[in-house]
Scaffold this motif. Structure first.
Motif, PDB file in Angstrom:
ATOM      1  N   GLN A 154       6.004  12.729  -1.256  1.00  0.00           N
ATOM      2  CA  GLN A 154       4.607  12.865  -1.634  1.00  0.00           C
ATOM      3  C   GLN A 154       4.550  13.362  -3.067  1.00  0.00           C
ATOM      4  O   GLN A 154       5.110  14.417  -3.386  1.00  0.00           O
ATOM      5  N   MET A 155       3.893  12.586  -3.922  1.00  0.00           N
ATOM      6  CA  MET A 155       3.833  12.909  -5.347  1.00  0.00           C
ATOM      7  C   MET A 155       2.390  13.185  -5.726  1.00  0.00           C
ATOM      8  O   MET A 155       1.539  12.292  -5.643  1.00  0.00           O
ATOM      9  N   ASN A 156       2.129  14.426  -6.127  1.00  0.00           N
ATOM     10  CA  ASN A 156       0.784  14.827  -6.535  1.00  0.00           C
ATOM     11  C   ASN A 156       0.759  15.197  -8.006  1.00  0.00           C
ATOM     12  O   ASN A 156       1.802  15.469  -8.609  1.00  0.00           O
ATOM     13  N   ASN A 157      -0.433  15.215  -8.571  1.00  0.00           N
ATOM     14  CA  ASN A 157      -0.610  15.575  -9.980  1.00  0.00           C
ATOM     15  C   ASN A 157       0.379  14.811 -10.859  1.00  0.00           C
ATOM     16  O   ASN A 157       1.093  15.404 -11.691  1.00  0.00           O
ATOM     17  N   LEU A 158       0.412  13.527 -10.675  1.00  0.00           N
ATOM     18  CA  LEU A 158       1.370  12.700 -11.399  1.00  0.00           C
ATOM     19  C   LEU A 158       1.097  12.701 -12.888  1.00  0.00           C
ATOM     20  O   LEU A 158      -0.058  12.780 -13.339  1.00  0.00           O
ATOM     21  N   LYS A 159       2.188  12.635 -13.652  1.00  0.00           N
ATOM     22  CA  LYS A 159       2.123  12.631 -15.100  1.00  0.00           C
ATOM     23  C   LYS A 159       2.724  11.324 -15.616  1.00  0.00           C
ATOM     24  O   LYS A 159       3.514  10.676 -14.918  1.00  0.00           O
ATOM     25  N   ALA A 160       2.398  10.999 -16.856  1.00  0.00           N
ATOM     26  CA  ALA A 160       2.937   9.766 -17.444  1.00  0.00           C
ATOM     27  C   ALA A 160       4.460   9.765 -17.427  1.00  0.00           C
ATOM     28  O   ALA A 160       5.089   8.724 -17.223  1.00  0.00           O
ATOM     29  N   GLU A 161       5.049  10.936 -17.616  1.00  0.00           N
ATOM     30  CA  GLU A 161       6.518  11.017 -17.645  1.00  0.00           C
ATOM     31  C   GLU A 161       7.157  10.830 -16.280  1.00  0.00           C
ATOM     32  O   GLU A 161       8.374  10.779 -16.164  1.00  0.00           O
ATOM     33  N   ASP A 162       6.353  10.743 -15.220  1.00  0.00           N
ATOM     34  CA  ASP A 162       6.886  10.432 -13.893  1.00  0.00           C
ATOM     35  C   ASP A 162       7.064   8.922 -13.698  1.00  0.00           C
ATOM     36  O   ASP A 162       7.629   8.496 -12.676  1.00  0.00           O
ATOM     37  N   THR A 163       6.598   8.137 -14.654  1.00  0.00           N
ATOM     38  CA  THR A 163       6.750   6.686 -14.562  1.00  0.00           C
ATOM     39  C   THR A 163       8.231   6.329 -14.518  1.00  0.00           C
ATOM     40  O   THR A 163       9.005   6.726 -15.382  1.00  0.00           O
ATOM     41  N   ALA A 164       8.622   5.600 -13.473  1.00  0.00           N
ATOM     42  CA  ALA A 164      10.026   5.245 -13.281  1.00  0.00           C
ATOM     43  C   ALA A 164      10.144   4.361 -12.043  1.00  0.00           C
ATOM     44  O   ALA A 164       9.174   4.183 -11.297  1.00  0.00           O
ATOM     45  N   VAL A 165      11.339   3.834 -11.856  1.00  0.00           N
ATOM     46  CA  VAL A 165      11.676   3.203 -10.587  1.00  0.00           C
ATOM     47  C   VAL A 165      12.310   4.285  -9.714  1.00  0.00           C
ATOM     48  O   VAL A 165      13.252   4.959 -10.132  1.00  0.00           O
ATOM     49  N   TYR A 166      11.776   4.462  -8.531  1.00  0.00           N
ATOM     50  CA  TYR A 166      12.234   5.502  -7.620  1.00  0.00           C
ATOM     51  C   TYR A 166      13.125   4.898  -6.544  1.00  0.00           C
ATOM     52  O   TYR A 166      12.809   3.856  -5.971  1.00  0.00           O
ATOM     53  N   TYR A 167      14.229   5.584  -6.268  1.00  0.00           N
ATOM     54  CA  TYR A 167      15.203   5.128  -5.282  1.00  0.00           C
ATOM     55  C   TYR A 167      15.435   6.204  -4.229  1.00  0.00           C
ATOM     56  O   TYR A 167      15.575   7.379  -4.564  1.00  0.00           O
ATOM     57  N   CYS A 168      15.503   5.797  -2.968  1.00  0.00           N
ATOM     58  CA  CYS A 168      15.994   6.714  -1.953  1.00  0.00           C
ATOM     59  C   CYS A 168      17.493   6.478  -1.789  1.00  0.00           C
ATOM     60  O   CYS A 168      17.988   5.366  -2.037  1.00  0.00           O
ATOM     61  N   ALA A 169      18.196   7.517  -1.407  1.00  0.00           N
ATOM     62  CA  ALA A 169      19.644   7.440  -1.276  1.00  0.00           C
ATOM     63  C   ALA A 169      20.108   8.330  -0.123  1.00  0.00           C
ATOM     64  O   ALA A 169      19.499   9.350   0.161  1.00  0.00           O
ATOM     65  N   PRO A 182      13.974   2.780 -18.028  1.00  0.00           N
ATOM     66  CA  PRO A 182      14.830   1.896 -18.835  1.00  0.00           C
ATOM     67  C   PRO A 182      15.562   2.655 -19.923  1.00  0.00           C
ATOM     68  O   PRO A 182      14.973   3.474 -20.639  1.00  0.00           O
ATOM     69  N   GLY A 183      16.846   2.406 -20.042  1.00  0.00           N
ATOM     70  CA  GLY A 183      17.647   3.008 -21.078  1.00  0.00           C
ATOM     71  C   GLY A 183      18.131   4.404 -20.778  1.00  0.00           C
ATOM     72  O   GLY A 183      18.832   5.015 -21.600  1.00  0.00           O
ATOM     73  N   LYS A 184      17.771   4.926 -19.607  1.00  0.00           N
ATOM     74  CA  LYS A 184      18.198   6.276 -19.237  1.00  0.00           C
ATOM     75  C   LYS A 184      19.019   6.238 -17.963  1.00  0.00           C
ATOM     76  O   LYS A 184      18.923   5.312 -17.164  1.00  0.00           O
ATOM     77  N   GLU A 185      19.788   7.299 -17.763  1.00  0.00           N
ATOM     78  CA  GLU A 185      20.576   7.411 -16.544  1.00  0.00           C
ATOM     79  C   GLU A 185      19.655   7.759 -15.369  1.00  0.00           C
ATOM     80  O   GLU A 185      18.579   8.331 -15.549  1.00  0.00           O
TER      81      GLU A 185
END
Length: 122
Positions: free
Chosen positions: A78-93, A39-42
């Motif tokens: 595949q996302m490993n060793n996830l960090k709090a800063e990886d929190t986001a809505v992810y989109y494929c394109a 939210p609030g970021k590009e």
């Protein structure tokens, strides 16, 4: 055209795998990508797969792996060793470059998934 699945909530250090199913257009060798947005970021580019070339944002390199099942027109992250800063809505394109499939032209990044929430708690 692009439908994502696999998001969810996980603790820091955990793993998740996102999937993206494409229909109605075959992206083949035209490349596919993952982006994310908070939210609030590009919207931020995460990773691209184009033929045999895999590229990653510095922030996810070594932790995330992009892959593609071309015959089934599917994309994965595949996302490993996830960090709090990886929190986001992810989109494929897709596609990542101008593409012609079954005689139909598509400009780059014409198609986007609906987004999949990934929440990492610390």
């Amino acid at each position: 055209q692009l439908v994502e699945s696999g998001g969810g909530s996980v603790q820091a250090g955990g793993s998740l795998k996102l999937s993206c199913a494409a229909s109605g257009y075959f992206f083949g060798n035209c490349g596919m990508a993952w982006y994310r947005q908070t939210p609030g970021k590009e919207r931020e580019w995460v990773a691209t797969i184009e033929e045999q070339d895999l590229t990653y944002a510095e922030s996810v390199k070594g932790r995330f792996t992009i892959s593609q099942d071309k015959p089934n027109n599917r994309l994965y992250l595949q996302m490993n060793n996830l960090k709090a800063e990886d929190t986001a809505v992810y989109y494929c394109a897709a596609p990542v470059k101008s593409c012609i499939s079954y005689g139909v032209y598509s400009e780059p990044l014409k198609y986007w998934g609906q987004g999949s929430q990934v929440t990492v708690s610390s």
